[in-house]
Scaffold this motif. Structure first.
Motif, mmCIF file in Angstrom:
data_model
loop_
_atom_site.group_PDB
_atom_site.id
_atom_site.type_symbol
_atom_site.label_atom_id
_atom_site.label_comp_id
_atom_site.label_asym_id
_atom_site.label_seq_id
_atom_site.Cartn_x
_atom_site.Cartn_y
_atom_site.Cartn_z
ATOM 1 N N ILE A 191 0.352 28.915 -5.176
ATOM 2 C CA ILE A 191 0.653 30.161 -5.901
ATOM 3 C C ILE A 191 2.049 30.097 -6.513
ATOM 4 O O ILE A 191 2.258 30.518 -7.665
ATOM 5 N N ALA A 192 3.020 29.556 -5.757
ATOM 6 C CA ALA A 192 4.386 29.436 -6.272
ATOM 7 C C ALA A 192 4.415 28.520 -7.495
ATOM 8 O O ALA A 192 5.092 28.814 -8.498
ATOM 9 N N ALA A 195 2.939 30.361 -10.426
ATOM 10 C CA ALA A 195 3.893 31.330 -10.967
ATOM 11 C C ALA A 195 4.961 30.630 -11.803
ATOM 12 O O ALA A 195 5.376 31.123 -12.862
ATOM 13 N N SER A 198 3.388 29.479 -15.128
ATOM 14 C CA SER A 198 3.095 30.646 -15.957
ATOM 15 C C SER A 198 4.367 31.194 -16.576
ATOM 16 O O SER A 198 4.384 31.595 -17.745
ATOM 17 N N ALA A 199 5.461 31.210 -15.807
ATOM 18 C CA ALA A 199 6.733 31.713 -16.323
ATOM 19 C C ALA A 199 7.344 30.771 -17.339
ATOM 20 O O ALA A 199 8.153 31.182 -18.181
ATOM 21 N N THR A 212 -0.339 23.973 -16.584
ATOM 22 C CA THR A 212 -0.818 25.124 -15.823
ATOM 23 C C THR A 212 -2.304 24.985 -15.536
ATOM 24 O O THR A 212 -2.778 25.259 -14.424
#
Length: 249
Positions: A191-192, A195, A198-199, A212
């Protein structure tokens, strides 16, 4: 009573010389469960989405009956697995034979015990999730008590477990949460990473978009494999720690 850390250590120590047998028993239960679930699939019109429209009333009765029988078989195997972990706390060796011990000694009584326990846990869970969890921990020692005192009526076995766990449910939860948390570590890393990627996607950054995409699917597969490996590493330790916990009550 020993601390949770000491109980976990005791459970791990008692697994020495029994670890491969424990993994083997978990594997056997998994295989038998898969076989029982798949046996009726082609014959009774089951699909991956549930019952097919062609399933007749008679076939539905047969399938439900088969499912009940299969659940009882799995319940007895699981109880036998727990008995094996209790035996190794006393220095005995675990074997495949432990899985089938409930089938040899008053199997109908064991079936009645398993049915009663699971039925009432399910009924408590129907009220709210929390009462079901509380009752699960209240009866967490019932399988071990049955092994030590098989002549007790099933109701008394559950009542004795309830009494033993008074003031100990939270301790057992914390003992086992340690193992549960380890399953979340690879998921949290995935998940990290998701994130982060995605950022990092800005404008028409096709490279980051591709990374991604790879992280989502390839990472999910890797996480799944890691969790499977962790299952065979952690579950014998968790089960042995629970049996060690019982010996301290």
């Amino acid at each position: 009573m020993l601390s949770n850390a000491d109980i976990r250590r005791q459970g791990s120590d008692n697994l020495r010389g029994n670890y491969l047998a424990a993994i083997g028993n978990f594997f056997i239960i998994t295989v038998i469960s898969s076989i029982l679930q798949s046996l009726f699939t082609p014959e009774l019109g089951f699909t991956t989405n549930g019952y097919s429209e062609q399933l007749s009333g008679g076939e539905l009765v047969i399938s439900v009956t088969f499912s009940i029988i299969a659940s009882f078989i799995m319940a007895l195997l699981t109880i036998g697995l727990h008995w094996g972990f209790l035996d190794i706390q006393d220095g005995d060796k675990m074997s495949v034979g432990h899985l089938f011990m409930p089938f040899k000694y008053q199997p109908m009584k064991v079936v009645g015990f398993a049915f009663r326990k699971q039925l009432f846990i399910m009924l408590w869970s129907l009220l709210f999730i929390i009462p079901g969890i509380i009752k699960t921990y209240a009866w967490a020692m019932a399988d071990f008590i049955y092994y030590d005192e098989p002549d007790l009526p099933n109701q008394e076995i559950l009542a004795k477990s309830d009494a033993l766990m008074q003031g100990n449910k939270w301790r057992l939860f914390r003992l086992e949460f340690y193992y549960s948390f380890l399953y979340f570590v690879p998921i949290l890393i995935w998940i990290a990473g998701l994130a982060f990627f995605s950022a990092s996607i800005t404008g028409n950054s096709d490279q980051w978009s591709g990374l991604t995409f790879v992280w989502i699917f390839v990472g999910a597969i890797i996480v799944g494999i890691i969790i499977i490996i962790l299952t065979f590493i952690l579950e014998p330790r968790r089960s042995s720690a629970r049996a060690a916990f019982y010996t301290q009550l």
